[in-house]
Design a protein around this motif. Structure first.
Motif, short mmCIF file in Angstrom:
data_model
loop_
_atom_site.label_atom_id
_atom_site.label_comp_id
_atom_site.label_asym_id
_atom_site.label_seq_id
_atom_site.Cartn_x
_atom_site.Cartn_y
_atom_site.Cartn_z
N UNK A 134 0.69 -1.11 0.06
CA UNK A 134 -0.39 0.28 -0.05
C UNK A 134 0.72 1.07 -0.04
N UNK A 135 1.92 1.08 0.51
CA UNK A 135 2.92 2.27 0.63
C UNK A 135 4.56 2.37 0.18
N UNK A 136 4.83 1.20 -0.20
CA UNK A 136 6.45 1.05 -0.44
C UNK A 136 6.07 0.48 -1.75
N UNK A 137 5.68 -0.27 -2.64
CA UNK A 137 5.82 -1.18 -4.14
C UNK A 137 4.90 0.19 -5.09
N UNK A 138 5.13 0.14 -6.11
CA UNK A 138 5.36 1.37 -7.30
C UNK A 138 5.16 0.28 -7.96
N UNK A 139 3.41 1.12 -8.67
CA UNK A 139 3.06 0.65 -10.11
C UNK A 139 2.29 1.59 -10.81
N UNK A 140 2.34 1.32 -11.99
CA UNK A 140 2.09 1.83 -13.11
C UNK A 140 0.39 2.00 -12.47
N UNK A 141 0.61 3.44 -12.88
CA UNK A 141 -1.40 4.09 -11.99
C UNK A 141 -2.76 3.92 -13.95
N UNK A 142 -2.02 3.69 -14.49
CA UNK A 142 -3.00 3.31 -15.69
C UNK A 142 -3.87 4.61 -15.57
N UNK A 195 -5.72 -1.83 -6.35
CA UNK A 195 -5.01 -2.67 -7.45
C UNK A 195 -4.47 -4.31 -7.09
N UNK A 196 -4.93 -5.56 -8.27
CA UNK A 196 -4.63 -6.55 -8.20
C UNK A 196 -3.68 -6.67 -8.80
N UNK A 197 -2.84 -7.49 -8.56
CA UNK A 197 -1.64 -7.68 -8.93
C UNK A 197 -1.29 -9.02 -10.43
N UNK A 198 0.01 -8.78 -12.21
CA UNK A 198 -0.21 -9.50 -12.83
C UNK A 198 -1.76 -10.61 -12.70
N UNK A 199 -3.06 -9.49 -13.51
CA UNK A 199 -3.89 -10.03 -13.79
C UNK A 199 -4.08 -10.46 -15.63
N UNK A 200 -5.13 -11.54 -15.54
CA UNK A 200 -5.39 -11.24 -17.50
C UNK A 200 -5.59 -10.61 -17.66
N UNK A 201 -7.47 -9.99 -17.12
CA UNK A 201 -8.36 -9.55 -17.20
C UNK A 201 -8.13 -7.61 -17.32
N UNK A 202 -8.93 -6.80 -17.91
CA UNK A 202 -8.29 -5.56 -17.26
C UNK A 202 -9.17 -5.26 -15.25
N UNK A 203 -9.03 -4.17 -15.65
CA UNK A 203 -9.28 -3.03 -13.93
C UNK A 203 -10.62 -3.74 -13.33
N UNK A 204 -11.73 -3.84 -14.36
CA UNK A 204 -12.69 -3.25 -13.63
C UNK A 204 -13.40 -4.97 -13.78
N UNK A 254 -0.92 -7.92 -16.24
CA UNK A 254 -1.17 -6.32 -16.04
C UNK A 254 -1.57 -6.12 -14.38
N UNK A 255 -1.45 -4.90 -14.23
CA UNK A 255 -2.31 -4.36 -12.68
C UNK A 255 -3.41 -4.47 -13.22
N UNK A 256 -4.34 -4.38 -12.69
CA UNK A 256 -5.59 -4.25 -12.68
C UNK A 256 -6.25 -3.66 -11.40
N UNK A 257 -6.33 -1.98 -11.44
CA UNK A 257 -6.10 -0.99 -10.74
C UNK A 257 -8.42 -0.90 -11.24
N UNK A 258 -8.48 -0.58 -9.62
CA UNK A 258 -10.38 0.01 -9.77
C UNK A 258 -9.82 0.62 -8.35
N UNK A 260 -5.52 -0.10 -16.28
CA UNK A 260 -5.12 -2.02 -16.51
C UNK A 260 -4.42 -1.58 -17.26
N UNK A 261 -2.68 -0.92 -16.29
CA UNK A 261 -1.27 -1.13 -16.90
C UNK A 261 -0.45 -2.24 -16.99
N UNK A 262 0.05 -1.69 -17.97
CA UNK A 262 0.41 -2.80 -18.43
C UNK A 262 2.16 -2.66 -17.74
N UNK A 263 3.07 -4.27 -17.79
CA UNK A 263 4.38 -3.77 -16.32
C UNK A 263 5.58 -4.99 -16.91
#
Length: 656
Positions: free
Chosen positions: A357-365, A626-635, A606-610, A580-583
């Motif tokens: 939540x406070x340490x990992x850097x994610x592409x926010x998409x 944020x859910x890490x390394x998923x096949x589908x999109x954030x939705x 991808x990183x799935x965001x909502x 949905x962020x490519x990483x």
């Protein structure tokens, strides 16, 4: 002649007498204090009494961390170092107490000493402690103090904890053996052991304690140096070998407040037994109250673990900027941390110790698009009615790059609908108009690129690329790297070098819901840093348009989050944004050869965001999932978690 001899003799006697008197005077006046001190230290001992740590408590008064009473097994420093004078005194006491010869007293002492070491070894084995290491730590710590002072120090005449955290049964049994005169130099003293009632819940936030290190003992910011305070003050305030100190999370952040003040017992030996001359009770540390709701934390932790993926979920109170929940999965049991620490540290696949939540850097998409929209509107680069044409790609002559998620595009599209549809092409255009430097400035105003401000030592600032950062990271002689148009396009859809933590993204959404007022998140009511407040240069009508677009994402057919929330019957209007962020794939040193090879891929996807806030008309909460390394999109990956997140917040009264 006779008289002369008498005079010489009397002179010699007088001279000897004067020398004796002078020597006695020197001993009495010159060395009297020092000799008296040494004598008192030989018959007296100071027994430090550890103070209890304060509690960590959630917003409803539930205890998250507390000290439980226990016992420590202690050994006299002089026993540890086999001090000959101390051993001789022990043998004399045995000789007087039992009326035995010197040789018999020596044998009794050796028998007791041997039994003491066997008892220490037995207790250490039961508590899974390394006895040799504990003894070495104590001796080395005292010797370092002596070297700094340059003379004998009180710590050389005191008991020191060798095995800590004894349970009641072990402590009582050890105390009985000590009282039976079968040991020498051993004692049992009351102490405390940290207990975490909720185990792994909020483990990354609460943090943990651990033994103080040699570096910490020598740190003047941790321990008062010898020349700045008297021994008693230092003994009560400084950390000693085997003491515990906050190592992570709130335990570390609020160490000064949580830590108790040491007391002591001054004892004097008389007729082989000790009498207490002075007793100063230990003082407990102060409590720390968190804004966290452990029941909400529990609900979201279970939901995140149910996805089968690692990730994070954050919930903030919009009006006050308080952290209501901050989940990072996987979790670990704080009560078993010391036992499991080696396994936890070696796990470079799931990284359980990482506070995502406070340490990992994610592409926010695409979750960044509401911020980009406000930047474009506020700088006048676009208006609410500025249209951009989307055919599914930005450049017709480059069909496989700068594409939109909609294969056939969105035709002419304006701001509100661009947010609803999450149109990449629209935001490529906005990014180009703003350029990279202006985008960076706006992201920084929203709190990206700097530590969020909860005070947690694990906070990471994320990354907002600036002109200075580019020049530093990509120097090419006189022609340093500058922002390119591609940088601006990527940043406008939350890709490229831009990276943020879930807490940063949640707080940016809270800023939008709060009419453009930035508040650094509040986690601890005591012991945390001061808060940052600022009003962003945004107009209410622009904020209203962005919020309208986020409302349509969830509540209107065609919105990227509509199918997830449709039929959820939450009883509250939610505004949201998918991402949905490519990483890069996750890699780890699987073959343990000391390096990570490109082929050692652990996870891909991808990183799935909502992200979002609720209710629409009067926002009470803002959140990010944020859910890490998923096949589908954030939705379809993070969206269902967001639905249950809102449902849990409503059940617990945060949306009333």
């Amino acid at each position: 002649m006779y008289k002369r001899r008498i005079k010489i003799f009397m002179g010699v006697v007088g001279l000897v007498f004067l020398v004796v008197v002078a020597k006695l005077g020197h001993l009495q006046i010159g060395l009297g204090k020092e000799l008296r001190r040494r004598y008192e230290e030989s018959i007296r001992s100071v027994q430090p009494l550890p103070g209890g740590r304060g509690k960590i408590i959630d917003r409803r008064g539930r205890i998250l961390a507390v000290d439980r009473p226990c016992r420590d097994f202690c050994l006299d420093y002089r026993f540890l170092t086999r001090d000959p004078k101390w051993i001789q005194r022990q043998q004399k006491q045995i000789e007087r107490a039992y009326g035995v010869s010197k040789e018999d007293a020596r044998r009794v002492y050796e028998r007791r000493a041997e039994y003491t070491w066997r008892l220490a070894d037995r207790i250490a084995g039961k508590m899974e402690a390394d006895l040799a290491e504990s003894v070495s730590d104590v001796v080395n710590a005292v010797q370092r103090i002596r070297r700094r002072v340059g003379s004998a120090v009180r710590e050389e005449f005191a008991d020191h904890p060798i095995v800590t955290g004894l349970d009641a049964e072990t402590g009582v049994a050890a105390e009985a053996e000590i009282d039976s005169d079968r040991t020498v130099g051993a004692s049992i003293r009351p102490s405390h052991k940290r207990f975490y009632p909720y185990g792994g819940l909020a483990c990354h936030i609460i943090g943990f304690t651990g033994p103080v290190t040699r570096e910490e003992l020598d740190d003047p910011n941790v321990n008062i140096p010898d020349d700045r305070a008297d021994w008693l003050t230092r003994m009560r305030s400084n950390y000693l070998a085997k003491d515990t100190i906050g190592k992570a999370g709130v335990e570390k952040m609020c160490e000064r407040r949580l830590r108790g003040r040491r007391g002591y017992r001054l004892r004097e030996r008389s007729d082989g037994r000790y009498a207490v001359l002075e007793y100063v009770p230990a003082g407990d540390g102060g409590d720390v109250h968190l804004t966290l709701d452990i029941k909400l934390q529990e609900a979201l932790t279970e939901r995140m673990m149910g996805t089968g993926h690692n990730g994070s979920a954050v919930v903030l109170s919009v009006p006050r900027g308080e952290v209501l929940a901050m989940v990072s999965v996987p979790v670990f049991d704080l009560n078993n941390y010391r036992r499991d620490s080696n396994t936890l540290f070696r796990d470079d696949v799931d990284l359980p110790l990482l506070n995502r939540a406070v340490t990992r850097r994610y592409p926010p998409g695409s979750t960044i698009k509401p911020l980009v929209a406000l930047a474009g509107l506020s700088t006048g680069r676009i208006t609410l009615d500025t249209p951009f044409h989307c055919s599914g790609r930005l450049l017709e002559n480059v069909p496989n790059k700068w594409r939109c998620a909609a294969r056939w595009g969105h035709a002419d599209i304006r701001l509100v609908r661009a947010i609803k549809k999450s149109c990449n092409v629209y935001f490529y255009h906005v990014g180009q108009l703003l350029a990279g430097a202006a985008l960076s400035d706006w992201f920084l105003m929203f709190g990206l690129g700097s530590r969020p401000g909860t005070g947690l030592p694990e906070e990471d600032p994320g990354l907002v690329p600036t002109k200075e950062w580019l020049a530093r990271e990509f120097p090419t002689g006189d022609d340093r790297r500058h922002f390119r148009v591609g940088d601006a396009r990527n940043m406008a859809i939350g890709q490229g070098y831009l990276a943020a933590t879930p807490l940063q993204v949640a707080n940016a959404i809270a800023t939008i819901a709060r009419d453009g007022r930035f508040l650094s998140p509040l986690l601890a009511l005591e012991g945390g840093p001061g808060r940052v407040r600022r009003d962003l240069p945004v107009l209410r009508e622009h904020l209203a348009a962005v919020r309208k677009g986020m409302y349509q994402v969830v509540n209107e057919d065609g919105g990227t989050g509509y199918q997830v929330f449709r039929g959820a019957d939450l009883g509250v209007k939610v505004c949201g944004k998918t991402g949905t962020a490519t990483t890069e794939p996750q890699r780890a040193d699987l073959n343990r050869d000391g390096k990570v090879d490109r082929g050692e891929i652990v996870r891909e996807g991808s990183m799935g965001w909502f992200v979002g806030f609720a209710p629409y008309e009067d926002p009470k909460i803002a959140f990010a999932v944020v859910v890490e390394y998923v096949d589908g999109g954030g939705s379809v990956t993070a969206g269902p978690v967001a639905v249950d997140l809102v449902r849990a917040c409503k059940r617990l009264g945060y949306l009333d």
